[in-house]
Design a protein around this motif. Structure first.
Motif, PDB file in Angstrom:
ATOM      1  N   GLU B 483       1.030  -1.250   0.008  1.00 43.25           N
ATOM      2  CA  GLU B 483      -0.293   0.012   0.248  1.00 43.25           C
ATOM      3  C   GLU B 483       0.639   0.435   0.573  1.00 43.25           C
ATOM      4  OE1 GLU B 483      -3.527   0.560   0.679  1.00 43.25           O
ATOM      5  OE2 GLU B 483      -3.738  -1.243  -0.588  1.00 43.25           O
ATOM      6  N   GLY B 484       2.070   0.987   0.737  1.00 47.18           N
ATOM      7  CA  GLY B 484       2.219   2.517   0.593  1.00 47.18           C
ATOM      8  C   GLY B 484       4.587   2.373   0.733  1.00 47.18           C
ATOM      9  N   GLY B 485       4.206   1.405   0.571  1.00 45.88           N
ATOM     10  CA  GLY B 485       5.967   1.058   0.148  1.00 45.88           C
ATOM     11  C   GLY B 485       6.358   1.478   2.023  1.00 45.88           C
ATOM     12  N   PHE B 486       8.296   1.385   1.828  1.00 44.61           N
ATOM     13  CA  PHE B 486       8.871   1.732   2.871  1.00 44.61           C
ATOM     14  C   PHE B 486       9.564   3.173   2.617  1.00 44.61           C
ATOM     15  CE2 PHE B 486      11.892  -1.206   0.474  1.00 44.61           C
ATOM     16  CZ  PHE B 486      12.745  -0.065   0.574  1.00 44.61           C
ATOM     17  N   ILE B 487      10.235   3.665   3.510  1.00 46.23           N
ATOM     18  CA  ILE B 487      10.888   4.397   4.422  1.00 46.23           C
ATOM     19  C   ILE B 487      12.407   4.091   5.040  1.00 46.23           C
ATOM     20  CG2 ILE B 487      12.073   7.045   4.613  1.00 46.23           C
ATOM     21  CD1 ILE B 487       8.921   7.884   4.242  1.00 46.23           C
ATOM     22  N   ALA B 488      13.462   3.995   3.745  1.00 44.03           N
ATOM     23  CA  ALA B 488      14.885   3.158   4.885  1.00 44.03           C
ATOM     24  C   ALA B 488      15.554   4.346   5.493  1.00 44.03           C
ATOM     25  CB  ALA B 488      15.844   2.328   4.471  1.00 44.03           C
ATOM     26  N   ILE B 489      15.949   4.283   6.693  1.00 43.93           N
ATOM     27  CA  ILE B 489      17.147   5.157   6.986  1.00 43.93           C
ATOM     28  C   ILE B 489      18.091   4.861   7.573  1.00 43.93           C
ATOM     29  CG2 ILE B 489      17.420   7.825   8.471  1.00 43.93           C
ATOM     30  CD1 ILE B 489      14.328   6.253   8.292  1.00 43.93           C
ATOM     31  N   THR B 490      19.661   5.103   7.606  1.00 42.56           N
ATOM     32  CA  THR B 490      20.531   4.329   7.770  1.00 42.56           C
ATOM     33  C   THR B 490      21.194   5.338   8.930  1.00 42.56           C
ATOM     34  OG1 THR B 490      20.652   2.312   5.912  1.00 42.56           O
ATOM     35  CG2 THR B 490      21.879   2.584   7.718  1.00 42.56           C
ATOM     36  N   VAL B 491      21.410   4.787   9.783  1.00 40.72           N
ATOM     37  CA  VAL B 491      23.134   5.605  10.063  1.00 40.72           C
ATOM     38  C   VAL B 491      24.286   4.706  10.368  1.00 40.72           C
ATOM     39  CG1 VAL B 491      22.064   7.688  10.145  1.00 40.72           C
ATOM     40  CG2 VAL B 491      20.936   5.639  11.992  1.00 40.72           C
ATOM     41  N   ALA B 492      25.157   5.527  10.437  1.00 41.64           N
ATOM     42  CA  ALA B 492      26.538   4.862  11.594  1.00 41.64           C
ATOM     43  C   ALA B 492      26.747   5.648  12.756  1.00 41.64           C
ATOM     44  CB  ALA B 492      27.295   4.812  10.614  1.00 41.64           C
ATOM     45  N   VAL B 493      27.154   5.355  13.761  1.00 39.15           N
ATOM     46  CA  VAL B 493      27.540   5.690  14.959  1.00 39.15           C
ATOM     47  C   VAL B 493      28.423   5.216  15.752  1.00 39.15           C
ATOM     48  CG1 VAL B 493      24.760   6.388  15.457  1.00 39.15           C
ATOM     49  CG2 VAL B 493      25.475   3.683  16.614  1.00 39.15           C
TER      50      VAL B 493
END
Lengths: 574, 574
Positions: B483-493
């Protein structure tokens, strides 16, 4: 006479090359549908003469499986977006969503387009525009009236349909006379006595109709539509026999269907409670305009209805198409907060079963039956009649109008072709029947209508608050994600060397319930990263590609599935 | 007599608490459906007596929109998986997929279960098992024969259905006599002369039938099914009039429909080419068994057919349900490599329109019509009859069998309820009619059938190579992603401090075609990371949660959409 539709020899309809539209003969009239032909929904037809434009209808299409997550599909305004100032008027034939639903989106581009329509149509539009904080310029007309807009001299005819106050429109220009039927049927005993003006069409036919655009929806259906008023006695029978609660579900704009329900309920001494936002709103408008007659004291609100004995009230509700969030669907799932279905309750689906909605509607029926309700629907009782003329009525229309040229509208290909065949049977020459799907240019020049080219007409999707940003690429991704989910692999590599600085993170969504399903991926990706590092590959895109390839191959071999593979390679400061 | 199905007072059917099944009376018979009741598909009914089990049918269900990406749905074997050694036989009533499709999955758990069925049914099963590299133990039976398996004394009756060689089975145990109809209708002029054995049912009724399980599919449909042989003349008319190519699409197991097509084609001097893997395979089996009569020289292969003049060949094809990868669908899209539809070609959909397939089927019809084909389908011509008894026939069956107790099978709730009402009308006491959806336990004790409890019956999904790892959680994710797909957020800490060591990577799939749609997200995430670092949050899960929250709120406010938010926080060595 064999009226079975067969392939006709009408004009060729295969895609015309999508070059710039050819010039229009100065004395000619151009017709282009930006929606509504080759599909049922988002009706919008643009007429052009002398450099000016007239638009008839501007509706929405409700998406099917191939447009997941989309709320609405609009006509494609691209072909006219640079020419909005040339629009002399927007004519609305009636108030259904597939004819008025996209008007706010057009008015946002040019708010002062005069919107021409009947009283009820404009009242529904005004309510819609208020929700969009728009204040349209309304030009109210009625059957028998004329109205001039630029070079377009309009005459309106009463038309019978599944909503009151529908109109057909004749468009006179120096290029000739065009008749657009709008949505039409020929109920000879209409509830409000307002017949489709077949006599008026005949008079127009005497004058000469150069092009007739006619509703194709039921062209495949032989015979004639049953009169709407035959539903009343069926409802009477159902309500009369019911000893508990009765719920009647139908379209929120079908005033005459609701009228019959109200009359029956009144006769049996029950009260009526409207359920569903659009039902409450539309019936309020119809009652205010005197289109819906509501006996004094018949209506009660939901709180009052819930307090009454169960054999004293009838709920008139939306949700007849199985819409999952509707009140009726919630009742069927036992999730409606106030209305709980009990064994012995009666539910009437006094509505069509729109193709594509079967699974949802029968899901609601099964849910209600499972709870013990007696469900009455058109599969077993005459509780619905169509709003669109069947083949027999279309023949009457062709014979009254006697058009020189015909353009079937409002239908999928099978409907258009069947309508074309009916035109042919009444004597229209096949080479004067233009099956013109969305975007196909039909020019009427010197009394002859012919296909002159094609403009690009795409699908414009509304998803949430935005229009147009969801396109084919996004939908294609949604279809892949919806079928197989995704596997995301995230790795941090040292910028410059491409050396992995952390173990890969692997996660899947929509892929498997098994928490171990992707256990093999980490070591596989580590090996691949060692390989890319060994080959001196430092470009993060190339590393991501390599990861996608090995994981994609592994999942295809191991699972025979095609999830989306989403590698993210994060360069971190060395 | 009013045969309109209404709510009956049959036994209560609301969910029974899902505790361990109650003990079965030692002299009693237990019946539990592991699939097929409350749905149309994956039929499987388990009978238990004296600690032994008999299984009737083991089919698959083809998934709908609520199970995206799934290939097949199996009956839930959980209730018997610890008792496989107690199964004395698996009886197959006929060879349709919804009755035999899951057999290989059961045999993989215990390969030596004796599989009992008619010649044609077992031939189809054997072909299926070869594909799964299984070598089943087959026990061939025919109408009129008896067969004993543990305490189950079986007798078989000829039954007419939309596939040859179907059987009903009577199951005699010390607990009483049960009759399971299988899929059944009462064509009085069957093409092969093999009538449903109503006389046999009457004799069994004289003996006394304690429990009758009867096909509910068409219980809502009044009257009687038209004889299959009436389709022949319609095909004859279509083929006789055709001047070009003719394509007849139907189910690959409908031997009698294909037989009529072959006879018609032969009469008109054309040749037949089978198209579609299952059509070629099944008709080969049927011809070998003498069930399909193929006139000498009638069949040609595809290469030969393509070389022949267009008025000399008829293609008999699969794809009648609009399956997107079928030959017919590819023809409709103009994508079939060898068969190109031309204006004037004729396509016959000699098949039902299975609910849920309407959009796909009409998509194929529209595609064919758009290419100029004349499409003949059940909407306008008598080219299909159902394989399931209508209400009128079901009354004959009840009156012949005169059962003490009734259990409607093979149907959704609306069908089961309508079937129950028919039983009631013929005199079965409502408290002896058990509407028992999947998992509901019906015990026959001392001649009385009653609902005794319930076992859990879930959906078991086959997706690609694996069975059961796709479950409700995965499907729920697929529905959200679709229905809406996705939003991926990747961060390295930095591990230990939670300090971001690289700018966040933000990407969306299935969210927007606009490359700038997520431009605001990077700085928003950076601000949030500064906040979490400032608050001393180092736990990567908490950081991920914080990121999910801000991005989710932003997308809801900005777009009114609900994509999946997928944050990945990667700790890298400090």
């Amino acid at each position: 006479m064999n009226t079975k539709p067969t392939a006709t020899e009408s004009q060729p309809v295969a895609p015309v090359s999508a070059v710039a539209p050819p010039p229009l003969d100065p004395g000619g009239l151009r017709v282009v549908a930006l929606g509504g032909i080759g599909e049922v929904g988002r009706n919008m037809t643009v007429f052009e003469h002398g450099g000016r434009l007239l638009v008839v209808d501007c509706g929405v299409l409700f998406p099917e499986d191939d447009a997941p997550g989309v709320d609405l599909i609009l006509p494609d305004f691209a072909a006219i977006e640079d020419r909005l100032d040339e629009i002399d008027a927007l004519v609305l034939t009636h108030g259904h969503e597939d004819h008025i639903g996209a008007v706010p989106f057009l008015l946002k581009m040019r708010p002062d387009i005069p919107v021409v329509g009947s009283t009820f149509t404009l009242a529904l539009l005004a309510a819609k525009c208020r929700e969009h904080r728009l204040d349209p310029v309304l030009v109210e007309v009625a059957e028998g009236q004329r109205s001039e807009h630029g070079p377009f001299d309009l005459e309106f005819f009463a038309v019978n349909h599944s909503i009151p106050d529908a109109l057909a429109v004749a468009i006179r220009t120096p290029a000739g006379v065009v008749l657009h039927s709008g949505d039409i049927k020929l109920d000879q005993l209409p509830l409000d006595g307002r017949l489709t003006d077949l006599a008026g069409f005949s008079r127009l036919g005497d004058e000469g109709v150069d092009l007739f655009l006619l509703d194709s929806t039921n062209a495949e259906v032989p015979g004639f539509v049953t009169p709407e008023r035959e539903i009343g006695p069926v409802l009477d029978d159902v309500v009369g026999k019911a000893t508990q609660r009765v719920i009647v579900a139908c379209f929120a704009s079908h005033v005459h269907r609701v009228q019959q329900a109200l009359d029956v309920v009144d006769k049996h001494g029950r009260k009526v409670c409207f359920v569903g936002r659009s039902m409450v709103r539309n019936m309020g408008i119809a009652a205010d305009l005197g289109i819906l007659r509501v006996p004094d004291g018949l209506l009660v609100d939901l709180d009052a209805a819930l307090e009454m004995p169960e054999d004293q009230v009838v709920f008139v509700s939306t949700g007849s198409q199985g819409e999952p969030l509707s009140a009726l669907s919630r009742m069927a799932r036992g999730e409606h907060k106030q209305i709980k279905i009990r064994s012995g309750d009666t539910v009437v689906l006094a509505s069509s079963l729109i193709p594509g909605n079967e699974t949802a509607v029968f899901g609601v029926v099964n849910g209600l039956v499972r709870l013990g309700a007696d469900v009455v629907h058109q599969g077993g009782a005459k509780v619905h009649v169509s709003g669109h003329a069947s083949a027999g009525e279309l023949l009457y229309l062709y014979n009254a109008v006697r058009p020189s040229n015909v353009m079937p509208v409002h239908g999928e290909w099978r409907h258009l072709r069947a309508n074309a065949e009916l035109a042919r049977l009444t004597g229209v020459s096949p080479d004067r029947i233009a099956i013109a799907e969305d975007g196909v240019i039909v020019d009427l020049v010197d009394g002859l209508a012919s296909i002159a080219g094609r403009v690009e007409v795409g699908h414009v999707y509304v998803d949430g608050l935005s229009v147009g940003d969801v396109g084919e690429s996004t939908l294609s991704d949604r279809l892949i994600l919806g079928e197989g989910g995704f596997i995301a692999i995230t790795v941090a590599v040292e910028a410059g060397t491409g050396r992995a600085v952390s173990p890969p993170t692997v996660s899947g969504r929509g892929f498997s319930d098994d928490p171990k399903a992707l256990d093999d991926v980490v070591s596989m990706v580590e090996m691949e990263l060692a390989r890319t590092e060994g080959e001196g590959i430092t470009d993060t895109h190339r590393i991501a590609q390599a990861v996608r390839r090995v994981v994609g191959k592994w999942v295809a071999d191991t699972y025979r599935r095609r999830p989306m593979i989403v590698p993210t390679v994060l360069p971190v400061g060395s």
